[in-house]
Design an enzyme around this catalytic site. Structure first.
Site, short mmCIF file in Angstrom:
data_model
loop_
_atom_site.label_atom_id
_atom_site.label_comp_id
_atom_site.label_asym_id
_atom_site.label_seq_id
_atom_site.Cartn_x
_atom_site.Cartn_y
_atom_site.Cartn_z
N CYS A 55 1.13 -1.34 -0.03
CA CYS A 55 -0.02 -0.03 0.00
C CYS A 55 0.91 1.15 -0.05
O CYS A 55 2.11 1.22 0.31
CB CYS A 55 -0.87 -0.01 1.35
SG CYS A 55 0.00 -0.11 2.71
N HIS A 73 -1.36 -4.63 18.94
CA HIS A 73 -0.62 -4.78 17.66
C HIS A 73 0.22 -3.23 17.90
O HIS A 73 -0.13 -2.29 18.21
CB HIS A 73 -1.77 -4.36 16.67
CG HIS A 73 -1.43 -4.12 15.23
ND1 HIS A 73 -0.90 -3.09 14.88
CD2 HIS A 73 -1.70 -5.20 14.25
CE1 HIS A 73 -0.90 -3.30 13.65
NE2 HIS A 73 -1.00 -4.40 13.13
N GLU A 102 0.63 -0.84 15.84
CA GLU A 102 0.15 0.46 15.45
C GLU A 102 -0.70 1.29 16.81
O GLU A 102 -0.62 2.05 16.82
CB GLU A 102 -0.72 0.16 14.49
CG GLU A 102 -1.51 1.72 13.75
CD GLU A 102 -2.73 1.46 13.06
OE1 GLU A 102 -2.34 0.87 12.00
OE2 GLU A 102 -3.62 2.13 13.17
N CYS A 145 -8.43 2.96 7.30
CA CYS A 145 -7.79 3.27 5.86
C CYS A 145 -8.45 2.17 4.83
O CYS A 145 -8.47 1.07 5.16
CB CYS A 145 -6.33 3.18 5.96
SG CYS A 145 -5.45 2.71 4.47
N SER A 175 -2.12 -13.13 6.20
CA SER A 175 -3.72 -13.37 6.51
C SER A 175 -4.42 -12.44 5.26
O SER A 175 -5.34 -12.91 4.88
CB SER A 175 -4.25 -13.06 7.86
OG SER A 175 -3.91 -11.53 8.10
N ASN A 176 -3.73 -11.44 4.90
CA ASN A 176 -4.35 -10.59 4.07
C ASN A 176 -4.17 -11.21 2.62
O ASN A 176 -5.00 -11.19 1.74
CB ASN A 176 -4.14 -8.87 3.92
CG ASN A 176 -2.74 -8.90 3.50
OD1 ASN A 176 -2.66 -8.66 2.11
ND2 ASN A 176 -1.60 -8.76 4.00
FE1 SF4 Z 1 -0.89 1.22 4.36
FE2 SF4 Z 1 -3.23 2.45 4.99
FE3 SF4 Z 1 -1.66 1.30 7.14
FE4 SF4 Z 1 -1.09 3.62 5.51
S1 SF4 Z 1 -2.59 3.37 7.04
S2 SF4 Z 1 0.25 1.72 5.95
S3 SF4 Z 1 -1.79 3.27 3.74
S4 SF4 Z 1 -2.74 0.27 5.27
#
Ligand code: SF4
Length: 283
Positions: free
Chosen positions: A12, A126, A128, A194, A223-224
């Site tokens: 992405c 996770h 993030e 996103c 997994s994706n």
């Molecule tokens: Fe990719 Fe979307 Fe994650 Fe940004 S937020 S890294 S574009 S999946």
């Protein structure tokens, strides 16, 4: 015979940007380059970078013991204290946090400073989500399931701000937000999902519906990619799941008119191109 590559295949925007930034750094000779965590979940890319001298820092302790060079922050982003530690240790910081993730950090920092309690809809643990937590001025709460949302209680007068992990499923997010809304709190909701994953799946599905044969490229543990394979298989019976060109054993009858190709989020362009060229040249 036509060979068509789905528009959103492979990396992405955010991941491509992060990987490119690391390669850019390797162009400066003699520079010590670190990434905070593997830049991407793809062994080949991480190994290739390792060969170019890039070292993965696994945690905060390792970072605390690093005093020279440059640290690249990956697309998932990190908590505020990691930036502070990088600065304290006089390291150069190359920030490859995806702008979509950075937006969440900004919302969380601002709204928590305004006195709102932060609720993150996402998977606890996770990277993030861990990063997002670290921008809240007060302890944030992570909610993953309906059960957790139902059980959530806090002071009646407390104001909330709800954000989402970027890759969370939109329908599930909406359902969980509804549960919070019924509780009667003063809530701000920021839909921070996103749509890169959704778009990749939609485009693959559209292509699979037209194709006689579909090739899905990606790691077996991704997994994706598995999800992409299942979606394509539901539309196109002759769907192949491969990791690299070496796995491809295609036998195409003459009647095949369209071969579609798609790839999971951590599949490098190089592999996609190899497969595409092979099919174009050999059939
Ligand atoms: Fe990719 Fe979307 Fe994650 Fe940004 S937020 S890294 S574009 S999946």
């Amino acid at each position: 015979m036509e060979v068509v590559l789905a528009k959103s295949s492979g990396f992405c925007f955010g991941v491509k940007r992060a990987v490119d930034k690391v390669y850019e750094q390797t162009k400066t000779e003699g520079k010590k380059i670190y990434t905070y965590g593997p830049i991407i979940h793809n062994e080949e890319v991480v190994k290739d970078l390792e060969e170019k001298g890039v070292v993965v820092i696994n945690d905060k302790d390792e970072l605390a013991n690093t005093h020279e060079g440059c640290v690249v922050i990956r697309s998932h982003g990190v908590s505020k204290d990691i930036y502070e530690l990088i600065e304290q240790n006089h390291l150069e910081c190359v920030d490859a946090t995806c702008p979509f993730v950075k937006r969440i950090h900004n919302i969380v920092e601002k709204e928590s400073a305004n006195g709102r309690k932060i609720i993150i809809i996402g998977n606890d643990g996770h990277p993030e989500v861990e990063g997002i937590k670290g921008w809240s001025k007060t302890p944030a709460c992570v909610i993953e399931s309906k059960d957790e949302a139902e059980k959530f209680t806090t002071d009646k007068d407390e104001k909330l701000c709800i954000v989402s992990q970027t890759t969370f499923n939109y329908k599930k997010f909406k359902d969980l937000v509804e549960i919070f809304e019924k509780k009667g709190y003063d809530i701000i909701v920021a839909n921070t999902i996103c749509n890169a994953t959704e778009e990749r799946q939609r485009e693959a599905l559209e292509l699979a519906a037209k194709a006689d044969v579909m090739i899905v490229i990606g790691g077996t543990h991704s997994s994706n990619t598995r999800k992409l394979y299942e979606l394509c298989k539901s539309e196109c019976e002759h769907t192949y799941y491969i990791q690299t060109l070496a796995d491809l054993q295609l036998e195409l009858p003459n009647s095949v008119e369209l071969v579609g190709i798609t790839a999971g989020a951590s599949t490098p362009n190089k592999i996609i191109e190899e497969v595409q060229n092979y099919v174009r040249i050999n059939f």
